[in-house]
Design a protein around this motif. Sequence first.
Motif, PDB file in Angstrom:
ATOM      1  N   ASP A  53      51.152 -17.142 -49.292  1.00  0.00           N
ATOM      2  CA  ASP A  53      51.820 -15.963 -49.841  1.00  0.00           C
ATOM      3  C   ASP A  53      52.407 -15.062 -48.763  1.00  0.00           C
ATOM      4  O   ASP A  53      52.987 -14.026 -49.071  1.00  0.00           O
ATOM      5  CB  ASP A  53      50.833 -15.146 -50.693  1.00  0.00           C
ATOM      6  CG  ASP A  53      50.401 -15.890 -51.944  1.00  0.00           C
ATOM      7  OD1 ASP A  53      51.188 -16.732 -52.448  1.00  0.00           O
ATOM      8  OD2 ASP A  53      49.275 -15.654 -52.409  1.00  0.00           O
ATOM      9  N   PHE A  54      52.234 -15.460 -47.500  1.00  0.00           N
ATOM     10  CA  PHE A  54      52.682 -14.633 -46.381  1.00  0.00           C
ATOM     11  C   PHE A  54      53.754 -15.330 -45.556  1.00  0.00           C
ATOM     12  O   PHE A  54      53.651 -16.517 -45.259  1.00  0.00           O
ATOM     13  CB  PHE A  54      51.497 -14.288 -45.465  1.00  0.00           C
ATOM     14  CG  PHE A  54      50.673 -13.138 -45.967  1.00  0.00           C
ATOM     15  CD1 PHE A  54      50.733 -11.904 -45.347  1.00  0.00           C
ATOM     16  CD2 PHE A  54      49.847 -13.291 -47.069  1.00  0.00           C
ATOM     17  CE1 PHE A  54      49.974 -10.840 -45.817  1.00  0.00           C
ATOM     18  CE2 PHE A  54      49.096 -12.244 -47.547  1.00  0.00           C
ATOM     19  CZ  PHE A  54      49.165 -11.007 -46.923  1.00  0.00           C
ATOM     20  N   GLY A  55      54.776 -14.558 -45.180  1.00  0.00           N
ATOM     21  CA  GLY A  55      55.727 -14.992 -44.165  1.00  0.00           C
ATOM     22  C   GLY A  55      55.149 -14.624 -42.809  1.00  0.00           C
ATOM     23  O   GLY A  55      54.189 -13.840 -42.723  1.00  0.00           O
ATOM     24  N   CYS A  56      55.729 -15.152 -41.739  1.00  0.00           N
ATOM     25  CA  CYS A  56      55.144 -14.871 -40.432  1.00  0.00           C
ATOM     26  C   CYS A  56      56.148 -15.032 -39.304  1.00  0.00           C
ATOM     27  O   CYS A  56      57.183 -15.684 -39.447  1.00  0.00           O
ATOM     28  CB  CYS A  56      53.947 -15.778 -40.181  1.00  0.00           C
ATOM     29  SG  CYS A  56      54.391 -17.510 -40.126  1.00  0.00           S
ATOM     30  N   THR A  57      55.815 -14.413 -38.207  1.00  0.00           N
ATOM     31  CA  THR A  57      56.506 -14.613 -36.942  1.00  0.00           C
ATOM     32  C   THR A  57      55.477 -14.405 -35.839  1.00  0.00           C
ATOM     33  O   THR A  57      54.488 -13.690 -36.028  1.00  0.00           O
ATOM     34  CB  THR A  57      57.698 -13.646 -36.756  1.00  0.00           C
ATOM     35  OG1 THR A  57      58.390 -13.995 -35.548  1.00  0.00           O
ATOM     36  CG2 THR A  57      57.256 -12.187 -36.693  1.00  0.00           C
ATOM     37  N   GLY A  58      55.679 -15.045 -34.713  1.00  0.00           N
ATOM     38  CA  GLY A  58      54.727 -14.889 -33.618  1.00  0.00           C
ATOM     39  C   GLY A  58      55.298 -15.361 -32.305  1.00  0.00           C
ATOM     40  O   GLY A  58      56.345 -16.005 -32.259  1.00  0.00           O
ATOM     41  N   THR A  59      54.583 -15.020 -31.246  1.00  0.00           N
ATOM     42  CA  THR A  59      54.969 -15.440 -29.903  1.00  0.00           C
ATOM     43  C   THR A  59      53.772 -16.075 -29.211  1.00  0.00           C
ATOM     44  O   THR A  59      52.627 -15.792 -29.550  1.00  0.00           O
ATOM     45  CB  THR A  59      55.437 -14.249 -29.038  1.00  0.00           C
ATOM     46  OG1 THR A  59      54.338 -13.376 -28.810  1.00  0.00           O
ATOM     47  CG2 THR A  59      56.579 -13.499 -29.694  1.00  0.00           C
ATOM     48  N   SER A  60      54.064 -16.908 -28.250  1.00  0.00           N
ATOM     49  CA  SER A  60      53.038 -17.478 -27.391  1.00  0.00           C
ATOM     50  C   SER A  60      53.247 -16.924 -25.988  1.00  0.00           C
ATOM     51  O   SER A  60      54.379 -16.871 -25.505  1.00  0.00           O
ATOM     52  CB  SER A  60      53.138 -19.001 -27.356  1.00  0.00           C
ATOM     53  OG  SER A  60      52.264 -19.517 -26.373  1.00  0.00           O
TER      54      SER A  60
END
Length: 153
Positions: A53-60
């Motif tokens: 139910d969640f969208g996401c974005t992230g970095t490494s």
Amino acid sequence: MDKSCKLISFNCKSVTRCVDYVRKLCQRADILALQETWLLPHDLQYLNKIDEDFGCTGTSAVDTSAGILRGRPYGGVALLWRKNAFGSVTVLHCASVRLAAIRVITGDTSFLVFSVYMPVDCGENLPEFTECLAEINALLRALMSECFYFRGL
């Protein structure tokens, strides 16, 4: 539509290790900011598996170009948002691996949300600290939203 929005921030020290707790936080949040996700660049898609139910974005923050990884992964930030809670969510490009940002539009209101993991407060980190603040400032000036939220730091 309810105008309230619940934001939660969590320094997870490995999102894979504490994913069950992160899922519990998703049950309570509209937007979840994570710090110290400890994901490698090729593992960022793991964020999509936390809650459908969640969208996401992230970095490494892990530099895999240096060859064999020694020790554990480190750093990394992410934002997860409830897909049906907002009219529009746009992922903002951040050059710094210490930042993840989104622009949220709901009704006639827009706001920015940042997940931030700043460097340790010491003299040798001043250039990286300043660059991170400069990038945040540039995004705030360019997007001119009504309000903004910082989580982590």
